[in-house]
Write a protein that holds these residues in place. Structure first.
Motif, PDB file in Angstrom:
ATOM      1  N   GLY A 501     -22.087 -10.311  26.125  1.00 44.66           N
ATOM      2  CA  GLY A 501     -21.248 -11.207  25.312  1.00 44.66           C
ATOM      3  C   GLY A 501     -21.701 -11.197  23.875  1.00 44.66           C
ATOM      4  O   GLY A 501     -20.896 -11.111  22.943  1.00 44.66           O
ATOM      5  N   LEU A 502     -23.010 -11.262  23.689  1.00 41.74           N
ATOM      6  CA  LEU A 502     -23.539 -11.252  22.330  1.00 41.74           C
ATOM      7  C   LEU A 502     -23.195  -9.951  21.637  1.00 41.74           C
ATOM      8  O   LEU A 502     -22.788  -9.930  20.471  1.00 41.74           O
ATOM      9  CB  LEU A 502     -25.062 -11.445  22.396  1.00 41.74           C
ATOM     10  N   LEU A 503     -23.345  -8.887  22.376  1.00 41.85           N
ATOM     11  CA  LEU A 503     -23.050  -7.571  21.812  1.00 41.85           C
ATOM     12  C   LEU A 503     -21.592  -7.489  21.353  1.00 41.85           C
ATOM     13  O   LEU A 503     -21.291  -7.102  20.227  1.00 41.85           O
ATOM     14  CB  LEU A 503     -23.349  -6.495  22.865  1.00 41.85           C
ATOM     15  N   SER A 504     -20.688  -7.870  22.233  1.00 43.08           N
ATOM     16  CA  SER A 504     -19.274  -7.741  21.868  1.00 43.08           C
ATOM     17  C   SER A 504     -18.928  -8.673  20.712  1.00 43.08           C
ATOM     18  O   SER A 504     -18.072  -8.362  19.900  1.00 43.08           O
ATOM     19  CB  SER A 504     -18.386  -8.016  23.076  1.00 43.08           C
ATOM     20  N   LEU A 505     -19.616  -9.797  20.655  1.00 44.54           N
ATOM     21  CA  LEU A 505     -19.380 -10.682  19.513  1.00 44.54           C
ATOM     22  C   LEU A 505     -19.748  -9.981  18.217  1.00 44.54           C
ATOM     23  O   LEU A 505     -18.979  -9.961  17.259  1.00 44.54           O
ATOM     24  CB  LEU A 505     -20.217 -11.960  19.669  1.00 44.54           C
ATOM     25  N   TYR A 506     -20.936  -9.375  18.203  1.00 41.71           N
ATOM     26  CA  TYR A 506     -21.370  -8.762  16.942  1.00 41.71           C
ATOM     27  C   TYR A 506     -20.636  -7.486  16.628  1.00 41.71           C
ATOM     28  O   TYR A 506     -20.618  -7.051  15.492  1.00 41.71           O
ATOM     29  CB  TYR A 506     -22.898  -8.603  16.911  1.00 41.71           C
ATOM     30  N   ARG A 507     -20.053  -6.844  17.597  1.00 44.86           N
ATOM     31  CA  ARG A 507     -19.198  -5.703  17.277  1.00 44.86           C
ATOM     32  C   ARG A 507     -18.048  -6.139  16.396  1.00 44.86           C
ATOM     33  O   ARG A 507     -17.561  -5.375  15.570  1.00 44.86           O
ATOM     34  CB  ARG A 507     -18.636  -5.100  18.562  1.00 44.86           C
ATOM     35  N   GLU A 508     -17.639  -7.384  16.579  1.00 42.32           N
ATOM     36  CA  GLU A 508     -16.524  -7.890  15.767  1.00 42.32           C
ATOM     37  C   GLU A 508     -16.984  -8.452  14.435  1.00 42.32           C
ATOM     38  O   GLU A 508     -16.411  -8.157  13.402  1.00 42.32           O
ATOM     39  CB  GLU A 508     -15.822  -9.020  16.523  1.00 42.32           C
ATOM     40  N   ASP A 518     -24.713   1.239  19.515  1.00 43.96           N
ATOM     41  CA  ASP A 518     -24.188   0.040  20.161  1.00 43.96           C
ATOM     42  C   ASP A 518     -22.863  -0.443  19.565  1.00 43.96           C
ATOM     43  O   ASP A 518     -22.243  -1.360  20.078  1.00 43.96           O
ATOM     44  CB  ASP A 518     -25.197  -1.110  20.040  1.00 43.96           C
ATOM     45  N   ARG A 519     -22.504   0.154  18.444  1.00 43.03           N
ATOM     46  CA  ARG A 519     -21.396  -0.435  17.702  1.00 43.03           C
ATOM     47  C   ARG A 519     -20.059  -0.291  18.412  1.00 43.03           C
ATOM     48  O   ARG A 519     -19.147  -1.084  18.212  1.00 43.03           O
ATOM     49  CB  ARG A 519     -21.289   0.202  16.316  1.00 43.03           C
ATOM     50  N   GLY A 520     -19.897   0.746  19.153  1.00 41.57           N
ATOM     51  CA  GLY A 520     -18.608   0.941  19.817  1.00 41.57           C
ATOM     52  C   GLY A 520     -17.637   1.659  18.908  1.00 41.57           C
ATOM     53  O   GLY A 520     -17.858   1.771  17.709  1.00 41.57           O
ATOM     54  N   LYS A 521     -16.559   2.095  19.497  1.00 42.39           N
ATOM     55  CA  LYS A 521     -15.644   2.967  18.766  1.00 42.39           C
ATOM     56  C   LYS A 521     -14.923   2.237  17.639  1.00 42.39           C
ATOM     57  O   LYS A 521     -14.945   2.644  16.493  1.00 42.39           O
ATOM     58  CB  LYS A 521     -14.626   3.527  19.768  1.00 42.39           C
ATOM     59  N   ASP A 522     -14.332   1.089  17.985  1.00 45.34           N
ATOM     60  CA  ASP A 522     -13.528   0.376  16.997  1.00 45.34           C
ATOM     61  C   ASP A 522     -14.353  -0.003  15.783  1.00 45.34           C
ATOM     62  O   ASP A 522     -13.929   0.202  14.634  1.00 45.34           O
ATOM     63  CB  ASP A 522     -12.960  -0.901  17.624  1.00 45.34           C
ATOM     64  N   ALA A 523     -15.534  -0.540  16.058  1.00 43.04           N
ATOM     65  CA  ALA A 523     -16.362  -0.997  14.953  1.00 43.04           C
ATOM     66  C   ALA A 523     -16.804   0.160  14.085  1.00 43.04           C
ATOM     67  O   ALA A 523     -16.781   0.083  12.858  1.00 43.04           O
ATOM     68  CB  ALA A 523     -17.566  -1.755  15.493  1.00 43.04           C
ATOM     69  N   THR A 524     -17.224   1.223  14.723  1.00 47.51           N
ATOM     70  CA  THR A 524     -17.672   2.380  13.955  1.00 47.51           C
ATOM     71  C   THR A 524     -16.569   2.897  13.046  1.00 47.51           C
ATOM     72  O   THR A 524     -16.777   3.129  11.850  1.00 47.51           O
ATOM     73  CB  THR A 524     -18.084   3.509  14.923  1.00 47.51           C
ATOM     74  N   MET A 525     -15.388   3.031  13.624  1.00 51.51           N
ATOM     75  CA  MET A 525     -14.255   3.525  12.824  1.00 51.51           C
ATOM     76  C   MET A 525     -13.905   2.549  11.718  1.00 51.51           C
ATOM     77  O   MET A 525     -13.619   2.935  10.588  1.00 51.51           O
ATOM     78  CB  MET A 525     -13.030   3.752  13.723  1.00 51.51           C
ATOM     79  N   GLY A 526     -13.957   1.290  12.057  1.00 49.96           N
ATOM     80  CA  GLY A 526     -13.614   0.276  11.059  1.00 49.96           C
ATOM     81  C   GLY A 526     -14.588   0.286   9.907  1.00 49.96           C
ATOM     82  O   GLY A 526     -14.196   0.184   8.739  1.00 49.96           O
TER      83      GLY A 526
END
Lengths: 805, 338
Positions: A501-508, A518-526
């Motif tokens: 949960g914490l991770l997904s929060l900080y991705r945003e 850890d950033r994930g696709k959306d965050a990295t691209m953004g």
């Protein structure tokens, strides 16, 4: 006719019996039968032997005793006040005399005197409205009596006096204000519990009644002022609890909805008496919920099925009672309809009606929490804390010392620590300086989250940190976050989920703080495109145009496409016609929210119609139309062609869209729906129940300890608990029998009869053996006949059949 | 089949008559419980057996409490009778004092049973008048309650008690707080000579006959009695104040000696609740006359003239009352005369 008048006749008869030799007229009326009997007795006495008259005399005495009761007199007075004025006056004098006797020694009055006085008060209160001249002083007498002697009066008499006063109010001999100003001081001061309960109920019902037809503002204002004075005059007295109770009741019933009662409660929160404080705080924390629940209850109680009632009236025998019931049902349905269509009353929550929330929160905090001398119990302290943090979070207040105060409570050994954690998260908002919260987060991480600590503790800690960071993401440091995120590899499910949960929060909200992997696709691209930028402290997202407008536009467009496709498939598309049906249609029903589900014509109304005429049919839609008011039909073309156009232009287009078109209520409803959906989708890739609930949570609702503890519940239940669960709701059985046998024994115990099946099963073997043998010897045709008969019987519904059903 | 037969038999057994046999006792019922027991001694827990009779003082108190609180009317009556005999001894045997007796027994004026009330009156008459005087105000309250009672019998007996009071302490009756106005109120309610009813109901029809309540059941006798007693009451009220012989010591006595009467400063009403006009005390003749003139003269005169026309006992009583009025109010000159 009055009995006394009849008596006169009887007396005359007695005086000169020679003149009238026949019995008096017996057929006068039924009401005075007893009296007539008396007269008859008097007449007989003059004409019969003495031994007979003795017997009669006893009868007379018995009759007179029956006659001398107050309820009968009350009944007669009610029927004919004028004729019984004399009797009433006598009884009023009797009341006066009894009052004197009573007042000469109110504490030591004998029970008989009390009873007599009680009865007289009762009688006079019931008929007081018939003789306003005589009873002018009566209400004042009662008031003085109850005010001066309520502590020593006999309980029954006391109750009667209170009841009589409210009866007099009902008869409009005294008004609400005077009744309330009499009863309320007694409520506050009396030591008797039963009297307090009675008074509270009377006061409440009187207030409700006064507000039932229309809001009685004057009375409410008076009462609220009295309550306010009561609470604020003496802060340490427990009497203020009554003000709290009354206000809460009135608030719950939506009779008081303005700022004044909230002010009373605010004063109660700042009192010195623990009970009063808790009453006030609980009001702010739960009063509005209570109000909503009551409203829900009252709105959905006993929905009447009109159809069924009507049907029953048609079937059953007609009677006045049934007719009345039907009328009542119709009335009720109508009333409910009316209620449904009434505009919803705009009731603000108590927290929003507070005047100076900053001052209130500071005072509360300083007085009850920061003050080392305050003697509140821990649970009450927690309640106050909840209120303070709720206020801080809701109104975005700044109470800096609050955060440092938290430090000493953030250890796993602290009782109710999850409540403290929830309060802390609740009290954090985007305008809290990150420096103030950061040490707390570090402390939570150090105290709660480690490999050595229990999994529940760690999960609660991470959850708390997440909840804080949802509200103030800037309070997190990079190293700590990366550390915490690693717990997503934990073996315990609760810890793992919390960390995720914490991770997904900080991705945003702050993907830069995360490690790249850890950033994930959306965050990295953004981040690469510059779409995602972390907000600085104090920076707000500026809303441009209407939130979610692009969603609506997209949805409309999809709808349109779908429709067009359908039509093309049907070959119905004709030139020119499509416009009228589709885009231009401005029908009344669009203004009703219910009329647009998801398929109907779009509610966009083009204010500027200049482009409609030269609009080409869908077949030639590739052509770009440069009209100054772009409508939705154009949107898809733009999507196709201007993918690369910069977002600024897109935003501008949307703003323009918002300013040049009119949104119908149906559109707005759809907009809200879409926005919610998008929120949910965006928040969680895969939505589960908990997360959906999280997204739907209203900002006004506070955070509770359960939400912090939640993952702890993921632990599987123990075997005992599961057994308990399975056993719950099932009948207790001692021996192991079949369910049928249990049912049968229960029926036997109730004395109920057996079914045919059961009888057949129990039938003596010797009785059945003959038939069984005969069955074996049947010929084929016989067997067929029997089987056919069986089938037919089962169709018909047994040997007798379902005739007449 | 077998089981159902058995069941039938069992059921039928309940309704069979048991045969009685010669020489054998009756068969016991199925629910018979043996209650016989054996014991070597009987111990009675709550009764004290005394060889000598109880103390007379205790007996008196016991009877007093019986009279005031027993539920049975005969017991009440008998207790009252016992008290009466004790009080009519010479010298009277009264260990508790007249005041205590009155406090206990006054509520019995409105007792539901005639025999009790009659016995009560006998007891009252046995009390020494001098000791009754301090308690007249309290007694009057109960008498007034009796005078306005719903039951006619109680009203008539209350009149008897009133008569006794007038015999025993006429001066205190008319001068105690509430004694004048309120008692007059009750009298007029009894007689139906009411000045306030007309205004209360808003109409004064012919049905407002004089004998509204009282004359009804017991007839003219009671009315005559009420009028006679009213006359006696008024006589007591209008009695000229006795001229006290000049006492040179009176001034100093007033200042330095302890008052001999009970509650000598009653007229100041230092401790009681505030009194209104009706509950006020009217200690001297003039004030009584003044109040009577302003409040009662009119209605009583009117009722009186009606009563006089009736003739018989009522008429005689009315003329007696008339005589009393002319004697008592004759020299009164109204407000201007003061």
């Amino acid at each position: 006719m009055k009995p006394s008048f009849l008596h006169q006749q009887a007396l005359q008869l007695q005086y000169n019996p020679r003149e009238t030799q026949r019995p008096p007229n017996l057929g006068i009326n039924r009401g005075s039968l007893a009296v007539v009997q008396l007269e008859f007795v008097a007449w007989r006495r003059c004409h019969t032997r003495p031994d007979q008259s003795i017997k009669m005399k006893r009868k007379v005495a018995a009759l007179e005793k029956v006659d001398a009761d107050l309820p009968a007199l009350q009944y007669r007075i009610r029927r004919d006040p004028k004729s019984y004025a004399q009797e009433f006056f006598d009884q009023f004098l009797a009341y006066d005399a009894q009052k004197q006797i009573f007042l000469s020694a109110p504490a030591t009055a004998s029970s008989e005197d009390v009873k007599k006085f009680h009865d007289l008060v009762d009688m006079i209160a019931h008929v007081a409205d018939c003789y306003p001249d005589v009873t002018g002083q009566f209400a004042e007498d009662l008031k003085a009596l109850i005010t001066q002697h309520h502590a020593t009066l006999h309980p029954e008499l006391r109750e009667k006096v209170v009841g009589s006063l409210s009866l007099l109010k009902k008869k409009e001999i005294i008004d609400s204000t005077s009744l309330l100003t009499t009863l309320f001081p007694i409520l506050v001061s009396t030591p008797s519990k039963s009297l307090r309960a009675l008074l509270f109920q009377k006061i409440l019902s009187d207030l409700r009644e006064a507000n039932s037809k229309s809001i009685n503002h004057r009375l409410n204002r008076t009462m609220q002022t009295v309550l306010h004075n009561l609470v604020s005059s003496d802060r340490s007295s427990p009497k203020a609890i009554w003000a709290v109770k009354l206000t809460r009741e009135m608030w719950k019933r939506q009779l008081w909805t303005d700022a004044k009662p909230v002010d009373v409660m605010k004063e109660a929160c700042l009192a010195d008496n623990e009970k009063v404080i808790v009453g006030g705080v609980r009001f702010f924390l739960g009063g509005d919920k209570e109000r909503e629940e009551l409203e829900d209850e009252s709105s959905d109680d006993e929905a009447v099925d009109l159809k069924q009632v009507k049907h029953q009236v048609g079937i059953n025998k007609k009677s006045k009672k049934r007719e009345k019931a039907y009328k009542k049902a119709v009335e009720k349905v109508k009333r409910q309809e009316r209620k449904k269509h009434q505009p919803h009353p705009l009731n603000f929550s108590a927290l929003h009606l507070l005047h100076d929330p900053q001052g209130f929160a500071e005072q509360l905090f300083q007085k009850h929490l920061q003050n080392t001398k305050s003697k509140l119990a821990l649970e009450n302290k927690l309640l106050v804390l909840q209120l303070v943090t709720r206020l801080v979070g809701l109104h975005k207040l700044t109470v800096i010392s609050l955060y440092s105060w938290f430090t000493k409570y953030l250890t796993p050994k602290q009782a109710n620590v999850t409540s403290f954690l929830a309060s802390l998260a609740q009290g954090t908002h985007s305008l809290v300086p990150p420096d103030a919260v950061e040490p707390l987060i570090v402390k939570i991480a150090n105290e709660f989250v480690s490999e050595a600590s229990a999994s529940e503790v760690a999960a609660a800690g991470i959850n708390a940190i997440r909840e804080i960071c949802v509200r103030q993401p800037l309070a997190m440091s990079e190293t700590l976050l990366q550390d915490l995120v690693q717990y997503r590899k934990s073996k315990d499910k609760g810890v793992m989920m919390a960390a995720k949960g914490l991770l997904s929060l900080y991705r945003e909200v702050g993907a830069e703080l995360l490690k790249k992997k850890d950033r994930g696709k959306d965050a990295t691209m953004g981040i690469r495109s510059g779409d995602i930028q972390q907000l600085k402290y104090g920076e707000e997202e500026v809303a441009t145009g209407i939130e979610g407008l692009e969603l609506l536009a997209k949805w409309k467009e999809e709808q349109k496409k779908r429709k067009r496709a359908e039509r093309e498939a049907n070959g119905e598309l004709k030139e020119g016609e499509e416009k009228d049906d589709d885009e231009d249609s401005f029908n009344e029903s669009d203004w009703e929210v219910e009329s647009v589900e998801s398929d109907d014509s779009g509610g966009w109304i083009n204010v500027d119609h200049s482009d409609d005429e030269d609009e080409k049919p869908a077949a030639k839609k590739a052509k770009r139309d440069d009209s100054e008011a772009p409508d939705l039909v154009d949107a898809d073309k733009e999507n196709d062609e201007e993918e690369k156009e910069d977002p600024a232009a897109e935003a501008e287009r949307l703003v323009k869209l918002a300013t040049t078109t009119i949104l119908t209520p149906a559109d707005l409803a759809k907009l809200a729906e879409l926005r919610m959906e998008a929120n949910i989708n965006k928040a969680m890739g895969n939505t589960n129940k908990h997360q959906k609930a999280l997204a739907a949570r209203h900002t006004d609702d506070g955070l509770t300890a359960e939400q912090i503890e939640l993952p702890a519940k993921l632990r599987k239940t123990t075997k005992e608990e599961r057994l308990e669960l399975a056993r719950a709701g099932k009948p207790n059985r001692d021996e192991h029998k079949s369910t049928q046998a249990i049912k049968r024994s229960k029926k036997d115990a109730e004395g109920k009869s057996t079914t045919n099946k059961e009888k057949a099963r129990k039938k003596n073997f010797l009785m059945t053996i003959g038939k069984a043998k005969a069955k074996n010897k049947r010929s084929l045709t016989e067997t067929r006949r029997v089987l056919k008969g069986h089938v037919e019987r089962s169709k018909r519904g047994g040997r007798r059949g379902n005739i007449g059903m | 089949m077998g089981s159902s037969n058995r069941k039938k038999r069992e059921k039928a057994k309940d309704f069979k008559k048991t045969k009685l046999k010669v020489g054998k006792g009756k068969p016991q019922a199925s629910n018979f419980t043996d209650t016989s027991f054996k014991s070597k001694a009987i111990v009675v827990n709550q009764q004290s057996l005394q060889a000598d009779a109880p103390d007379p003082v205790e007996q008196f108190k016991h009877n007093l409490s019986l009279a005031s609180s027993s539920r049975s009317d005969t017991q009440r009556k008998e207790a009252l009778a016992y008290l009466t005999t004790q009080l009519s001894h010479q010298p009277p045997n009264n260990p508790v004092g007249t005041s205590a007796i009155l406090t206990k027994l006054l509520p019995l004026i409105t007792d539901a049973y005639t025999s009790v009330r009659q016995q009560l009156l006998k007891l009252f008459r046995a009390l020494p008048p001098a000791e009754v005087r301090p308690d007249v105000e309290k007694a009057l309250m109960y008498v007034r309650a009796g005078l306005t009672h719903l039951s006619a019998d109680i009203r008539s007996d209350a009149l008897n008690v009133m008569e006794w009071l007038l015999d025993a302490a006429s001066e205190e009756v008319v001068s105690c707080p509430g004694g004048w106005m309120k008692t007059l109120n009750s009298f007029s309610a009894m007689l139906g000579w009411n000045y306030s009813i007309g205004t209360a109901t808003g109409s004064q029809g012919w049905t407002m006959a004089s004998k509204a309540t009282l004359g009804a059941t017991k007839g003219g006798f009671l009315q005559a009695r009420a009028i006679t007693l009213l006359a006696r009451f008024l006589q007591a009220g209008f009695k000229p104040d006795a001229t006290v012989a000049y006492n040179p010591q009176a001034y100093w006595d007033n200042i330095y000696r302890l008052p001999r009467r009970s509650n000598p400063f009653a007229y100041l009403n230092l401790f009681g609740p505030a009194r209104d006009e009706e509950g006020e005390m009217y200690p001297d003749r003039e004030s009584r006359q003044r109040v009577f003139h302003s409040k009662w003269n009119k209605s009583i005169t009117k009722g009186l003239s009606e009563a006089k026309q009736e003739g018989g006992a009522v008429g005689r009583a009315a003329s007696l009352l008339d005589q009393t009025l002319s004697d008592g109010m004759g020299n009164f000159r109204g407000e201007s005369g003061l």
